[in-house]
Design a protein around this motif. Structure first.
Motif, mmCIF file in Angstrom:
data_model
loop_
_atom_site.group_PDB
_atom_site.id
_atom_site.type_symbol
_atom_site.label_atom_id
_atom_site.label_comp_id
_atom_site.label_asym_id
_atom_site.label_seq_id
_atom_site.Cartn_x
_atom_site.Cartn_y
_atom_site.Cartn_z
ATOM 1 N N ASN A 199 32.182 -17.170 25.819
ATOM 2 C CA ASN A 199 31.990 -15.876 25.162
ATOM 3 C C ASN A 199 31.168 -15.990 23.881
ATOM 4 O O ASN A 199 31.237 -15.126 23.012
ATOM 5 C CB ASN A 199 33.342 -15.214 24.868
ATOM 6 C CG ASN A 199 34.198 -16.048 23.914
ATOM 7 O OD1 ASN A 199 33.746 -17.064 23.377
ATOM 8 N ND2 ASN A 199 35.430 -15.624 23.700
ATOM 9 N N GLU A 215 30.397 -12.197 22.393
ATOM 10 C CA GLU A 215 30.563 -11.022 23.246
ATOM 11 C C GLU A 215 30.693 -9.757 22.406
ATOM 12 O O GLU A 215 30.235 -8.686 22.791
ATOM 13 C CB GLU A 215 31.793 -11.184 24.141
ATOM 14 C CG GLU A 215 31.558 -12.051 25.361
ATOM 15 C CD GLU A 215 32.754 -12.081 26.294
ATOM 16 O OE1 GLU A 215 33.812 -11.527 25.929
ATOM 17 O OE2 GLU A 215 32.629 -12.659 27.384
ATOM 18 N N LYS A 216 31.321 -9.890 21.234
ATOM 19 C CA LYS A 216 31.475 -8.737 20.347
ATOM 20 C C LYS A 216 30.096 -8.223 19.910
ATOM 21 O O LYS A 216 29.860 -7.001 19.833
ATOM 22 C CB LYS A 216 32.315 -9.128 19.129
ATOM 23 C CG LYS A 216 32.590 -7.964 18.185
ATOM 24 C CD LYS A 216 33.431 -8.415 17.006
ATOM 25 C CE LYS A 216 33.653 -7.255 16.035
ATOM 26 N NZ LYS A 216 34.436 -7.681 14.848
ATOM 27 N N THR A 219 28.656 -6.189 22.737
ATOM 28 C CA THR A 219 29.225 -4.855 22.949
ATOM 29 C C THR A 219 28.932 -3.901 21.793
ATOM 30 O O THR A 219 28.675 -2.720 22.001
ATOM 31 C CB THR A 219 30.748 -4.954 23.156
ATOM 32 O OG1 THR A 219 31.330 -5.652 22.053
ATOM 33 C CG2 THR A 219 31.082 -5.688 24.442
ATOM 34 N N THR A 220 28.958 -4.411 20.555
ATOM 35 C CA THR A 220 28.768 -3.507 19.405
ATOM 36 C C THR A 220 27.301 -3.261 19.071
ATOM 37 O O THR A 220 26.974 -2.257 18.437
ATOM 38 C CB THR A 220 29.478 -4.070 18.158
ATOM 39 O OG1 THR A 220 28.929 -5.356 17.845
ATOM 40 C CG2 THR A 220 30.975 -4.184 18.381
ATOM 41 N N ALA A 223 25.365 -2.830 23.777
ATOM 42 C CA ALA A 223 25.928 -1.763 24.608
ATOM 43 C C ALA A 223 25.841 -0.399 23.934
ATOM 44 O O ALA A 223 25.765 0.630 24.602
ATOM 45 C CB ALA A 223 27.373 -2.088 24.960
ATOM 46 N N THR A 224 25.825 -0.404 22.605
ATOM 47 C CA THR A 224 25.746 0.873 21.879
ATOM 48 C C THR A 224 24.315 1.371 21.725
ATOM 49 O O THR A 224 24.091 2.465 21.215
ATOM 50 C CB THR A 224 26.370 0.712 20.477
ATOM 51 O OG1 THR A 224 25.693 -0.347 19.789
ATOM 52 C CG2 THR A 224 27.853 0.391 20.578
#
Length: 638
Positions: A199, A215-216, A219-220, A223-224
Motif C-alpha cells: 500500500n 494508498e491514502k 484516494t485523497t 480519486a478526488t
C-alpha cells in the motif's frame, strides 16, 4: 470543571492507563467526555459499522464484545466497570470487526480520540497499555488470505508484569519495499503497488528517501480529481519521509506515527533521511507486533477452550523466546516472562479439566516440580507435578481420590497435547503415588527428610523444588511448614542431598577436556543438563534449604540470595549464578536449533570462542563441590 466532569475524572484515575495522567490532564479529558446510557441488549457499535470518533470506558454495567464465528455471534470478551474497549478507531482505519452490546443496563463514557491523542503521544506508559489492549489474535491464521481479517482484541489490559513487556514485542517489517523515482507516473506506481500487493511506494534518489506515496494519497488526491493519473510521483508524494533505524522499538515507532500523523515509517541505515533505505514500517506491522506480546498471550490463555488452543499459544511463546535470545535480551528477563506464560498455560489446563469434569469435591492444590517450579523451562521439557487434596472423612476418601485422579489424568493428557511430555520417572499427578491427601503428603515429606536413606528410590530431590499452580494456598503453607521445620540442623538429610549432588558426572577431565558421551545416539556430545546444569541446581537447592531461605526456587536467584546470606562465600555463589545463565543459554540455543530439549551439545558445531566460554562456565563447579564437602562434612559418597 463542573461536578459531572469532576466525577468522571475521579472515576478514571482509578483505572489504567488513566492513572498515568496528571489531575490537570484528566480534568481536560473529562470535560470533553460524553456519557452514554445503554439499555439492555442495545448495541453501541456493530460489525462493519463505520468507526466512531471516540473510544469507550465502562462506567457501570456490562458490555459484551461479539465476533462472527461459524455464521453465529460468539462472545469474545466481557467488559466490566473500568474496562476500555472500542480502540479500533485509535489505531486502524477500516470498519469495526466486532459488535459491542450491553448485557445489562449500562453507562459508558465516550472519550474523543482527538482530545486524547496528544496525551498518548507524550506518554509512553499510556501508549504501551493502549497497544497491549489493541492486539491481534492469530489463532486462526493459516494463510495470507486470512491475514488481514484476523480477530482484533480491543478491550481489557493485562495487569501482570508490565516491566520488560515492550522488550518482547517483535517489530518485523518489509525489507524489500517498492522503490520508485519522482518521474514515474501515478498510474505506473499504482500498477506496481497492485502487483506487489503493498500500500505504499517510497520515492527515492540514489537509494535515499525523498518522499512516499500511499494508498491514502491515491484516494485523497487522485480519486478526488485534484491530480491526474498521468501526473508524476513527486506531485502527490508526502514529504519529508519520517525515518527510523532498524532497531526502532514498537513504542518508538507508534509514537512517531502518532506525533507526525502518518501511517508509514521509512527504515534507513542510520535512521536519518540521508542514508540508504532498508525497509518500510506500516501501521499494520505495529498491530501485528502485538500478537506476540506476552500480556496478550496470557489473556488468550485465560479464554482458551481446549488443549489445541493452548498448544498454539505455547508455539508463539517459543517464537518469543527464540527472537528474544537473538536480540540479546537478558536471560533473566526472558525466563521471568516465559515462566509467567508457562504458569498460565498450566493453570488453564487444570481449569479446563475442572470445567469438563465438574467442581472439585474438596479443596486441593496442583503443584509443579522441577524446572517448571524453578521457572527455568525455556524449552519444551517434561511435565512434573503432584496433587494434594484436603483431609476428608474416611467414607468419602475413595470417591474424592477417584475424582482427583481423573482430574490429574485429564490435565496431564492436555499438557501432553500442548507439548509437555510426561516425566520418564513418573513424577506426575496422574500417578496414584503422587496424588494423595494433605496428611499423607506431610507424612511423605517427613519420612523423606528424617530417614532419607531408607527407600532411597522414592526420594527425588526434585520434590523440594515445588510451586503451587492452582488451588488452596493454605495447602502449600502446610507443606512449607513441615519442610523448613525438618530442614533445621538435619545432618542426615543434608548428608543424603549433598552426596547426591556430588554424585553427578563430572563435566571436565583432569586435563580440562570435555567429558562427552562415549556411546549411544548422542556419542561424542556433551550432556549439558546432567554434567553442568544439574550440579548447580542441586547445589543451590541444598544451600537454600540449609539456610532456611523460603519462597525462592529459581537457581540463579537462589545463588544471588546465598551471596547475601553467606557473604564470606559470596564470590563462589555469584560465579555459579553467572555460570548457570551461560549454560542455560547454551542449552536453549541448542534446543531451538534442533527442536528438542537441548540436553546434548554438539561441541564440533561450536566456535572456538564458544567452546572456551562453555568451558569457563564449568570452572565454578569445583569450588561449589568443595564448599558442599566443607559445609556438610562430606568426605565420601554415602
Amino acid at each position: 470543571m463542573n461536578s459531572i466532569a469532576q466525577h468522571i475524572a475521579d472515576f478514571l484515575k482509578e483505572y489504567s492507563p488513566f492513572d498515568h495522567l496528571s489531575v490537570e490532564e484528566l480534568s481536560e479529558i473529562a470535560s470533553s467526555i460524553r456519557v452514554i446510557n445503554l439499555e439492555k441488549n442495545k448495541a453501541l457499535f456493530k460489525i462493519n459499522d463505520a468507526l466512531h470518533d471516540s473510544f469507550y470506558v465502562v462506567a457501570s454495567g456490562l458490555i459484551n464484545l461479539y465476533i462472527i464465528s461459524d455464521a453465529e455471534e460468539t462472545i469474545l470478551d466481557k467488559c466490566h466497570q473500568g474496562t476500555i474497549f472500542g480502540l479500533r478507531p485509535f489505531f486502524a482505519k477500516n470498519n469495526y470487526i466486532m459488535t459491542a452490546r450491553a448485557r445489562e443496563e449500562s453507562v459508558v463514557f465516550a472519550i474523543p480520540i482527538a482530545v486524547f491523542r496528544p496525551f498518548v503521544a507524550n506518554n509512553p506508559d499510556v501508549l504501551s497499555q493502549l497497544l497491549e489492549s489493541f492486539s491481534i489474535d492469530k489463532r486462526n491464521t493459516k494463510d495470507k488470505k486470512n491475514y488481514e481479517s484476523n480477530l482484533i482484541s480491543e478491550n481489557a489490559f493485562f495487569t501482570g508484569q508490565q516491566s520488560g513487556m515492550q522488550l518482547f514485542q517483535n517489530l518485523t517489517f518489509n525489507t524489500s519495499p517498492l522503490l520508485t523515482n519522482g518521474n514515474n507516473t501515478v498510474q505506473e506506481i499504482a500498477q506496481l503497488m497492485a502487483e506487489m500487493r503493498v500500500n505504499n511506494a517510497i520515492v527515492s534518489e540514489n537509494k535515499v528517501p525523498v518522499g512516499i506515496v500511499t494508498e491514502k494519497d491515491m484516494t485523497t488526491k487522485i480519486a478526488t480529481g485534484r491530480f491526474l493519473i498521468t501526473d508524476t510521483a513527486d506531485t502527490i508524494m508526502t514529504w519529508p519521509v519520517i525515518t527510523v533505524s532498524e532497531n526502532v522499538s514498537l513504542a518508538e515507532a507508534q509514537l512517531l506515527m502518532l506525533k507526525n500523523n502518518v501511517t508509514h515509517l521509512c527504515v534507513t541505515l542510520d535512521g536519518s533521511d540521508k542514508t540508504e533505505i532498508k525497509g518500510v514500517i506500516t501501521e499494520h506491522d505495529l498491530i501485528l507486533a502485538q500478537a506476540n506480546n506476552p500480556g496478550v498471550l496470557i489473556k488468550e490463555i485465560k479464554r482458551s477452550q481446549n488443549a489445541s488452543e493452548l498448544k498454539q499459544i505455547r508455539l508463539r511463546l517459543a517464537d518469543i523466546i527464540q527472537s528474544s535470545i537473538q536480540k540479546n535480551i537478558p536471560l533473566t528477563h526472558i525466563t521471568n516472562i516465559a515462566s509467567e506464560v508457562n504458569f498460565a498455560l498450566l493453570k488453564r489446563a487444570v481449569e479446563q479439566s475442572i470445567l469438563e469434569l465438574g467442581s472439585p469435591p474438596a479443596r486441593f492444590a496442583w503443584f509443579s516440580i522441577g524446572s517448571q517450579a524453578r521457572k527455568e523451562q525455556l524449552l519444551l521439557t517434561d511435565q512434573d507435578s503432584f496433587l494434594v487434596f484436603e483431609d476428608v472423612a474416611p467414607e468419602k476418601f475413595r470417591d474424592i481420590k477417584d475424582y482427583f485422579i481423573k482430574l490429574a489424568q485429564k490435565t496431564t493428557l492436555k499438557l501432553e497435547k500442548v507439548g509437555y511430555t510426561l516425566c520418564p520417572n513418573g513424577h506426575v499427578s496422574s500417578n496414584m503415588i503422587w496424588c494423595k491427601s494433605l496428611s499423607d503428603w506431610l507424612k511423605q515429606f517427613d519420612t523423606w527428610m528424617k530417614t532419607p536413606g531408607e527407600k532411597n528410590d522414592e526420594l527425588s530431590s526434585v520434590f523440594f523444588d515445588y510451586e503451587i499452580i492452582f488451588g488452596d494456598q493454605r495447602i502449600e503453607d502446610a507443606i512449607n511448614t513441615i519442610v523448613f521445620e525438618n530442614a533445621i540442623n538435619n545432618i542426615l538429610f543434608y548428608d543424603f542431598l549433598g552426596n547426591d549432588a556430588l554424585r553427578k558426572n563430572s563435566s571436565l577431565s583432569f586435563f580440562k577436556k570435555f567429558l562427552v558421551e562415549e556411546e549411544g545416539p548422542n556419542k561424542n556430545k556433551f550432556d549439558i543438563k546432567t554434567r553442568a546444569l544439574m550440579p548447580l541446581i542441586d547445589g543451590a537447592r541444598l544451600f537454600t534449604l540449609s539456610y532456611g531461605i523460603k519462597g525462592i526456587n529459581n537457581t540463579y536467584v537462589r545463588f544471588k540470595q546465598l551471596a547475601i546470606t553467606d557473604p564470606k562465600n559470596s564470590e563462589i555463589y555469584l560465579d555459579c549464578a553467572d555460570a548457570f545463565l551461560t549454560l542455560t543459554k547454551f542449552r536453549t540455543l541448542e534446543g531451538i536449533k534442533n527442536d528438542d530439549s537441548g540436553q546434548f551439545i554438539n561441541l564440533e558445531e561450536l566456535t572456538k570462542i564458544d567452546r572456551e566460554k562453555l568451558k569457563n562456565a564449568l570452572l565454578p563447579m569445583k569450588e561449589l563441590e568443595d564448599l558442599i564437602k566443607h559445609k556438610f562434612q562430606l568426605t565420601h559418597f554415602s
